[in-house]
Scaffold this active site. Structure first.
Site: not given
Ligand code: DQA
Length: 159
Positions: A10-11, A18, A23, A76, A79, A100, A102, A109
């Site tokens: 998501p997002n 964003r 990011y 990835n 959240a 995985e 990030h 964080r």
């Molecule tokens: C994320 C880190 C997560 O905590 C966050 O909710 C994201 C992006 C990252 O790529 O740094 O949406 O996965």
């Protein structure tokens, strides 16, 4: 051609706009384009999937179980990393090698980001290196597939 499945949660469709200070400025299509070229250089096709919905991600991972063309997964979970038992169980059920990624360093964080429910069922994690993390994950996955006793390694031996 064997495939690698890239899954973004998501997002992440908002990348580039964003919170760019966290990011980065690259968009998801930018990242996917680059990764697709890199995958091809290693002889793999990249399939990409982004969803804001947990169930869709669970279903997409589940579909790989019956798909021998999918050699591995780069994910990835965004959240959902911190909350989703369902995505963790799907990764465990699929039993495909997964890495995985990030973009940000989740350990520096907020505390709720420190725990990953999905990492324990992945081969490893690449964290905090921005979009370069996806390229490193691709290399790591290809290395794993070519050196482990996997279907890809066996296929390579027989051709
Ligand atoms: C994320 C880190 C997560 O905590 C966050 O909710 C994201 C992006 C990252 O790529 O740094 O949406 O996965």
């Amino acid at each position: 051609m064997m495939k690698l499945l890239l899954i973004n949660g998501p997002n992440l469709q908002l990348l580039g706009r964003r919170e760019p200070e966290i990011y980065g400025s690259e968009t998801l299509p930018d990242i996917v384009r680059k990764l697709r070229c890199e995958a091809q250089e290693f002889g793999f096709e990249l399939e990409d999937f982004q969803s804001n919905t947990e169930g869709e991600i669970v279903s997409r991972i589940g579909e790989t179980l019956g798909d021998p063309e999918i050699a591995g997964i780069i994910i990835n979970p965004a959240a959902y990393t911190h909350t989703s038992v369902a995505i963790r169980d799907a990764l465990a059920a699929a039993a495909k090698p997964a890495l995985e990624v990030h973009l940000s360093n989740i350990h520096v964080r907020e505390e709720f980001r420190h725990r990953s429910l999905t990492a324990p069922v992945c081969l490893g994690c690449i964290i905090g290196l921005g979009s370069y993390g996806y390229s490193l994950a691709l290399r790591g996955l290809v290395h794993h597939l070519q050196t482990s006793d996997s279907a890809v390694a066996r296929t390579a031996d027989t051709v």
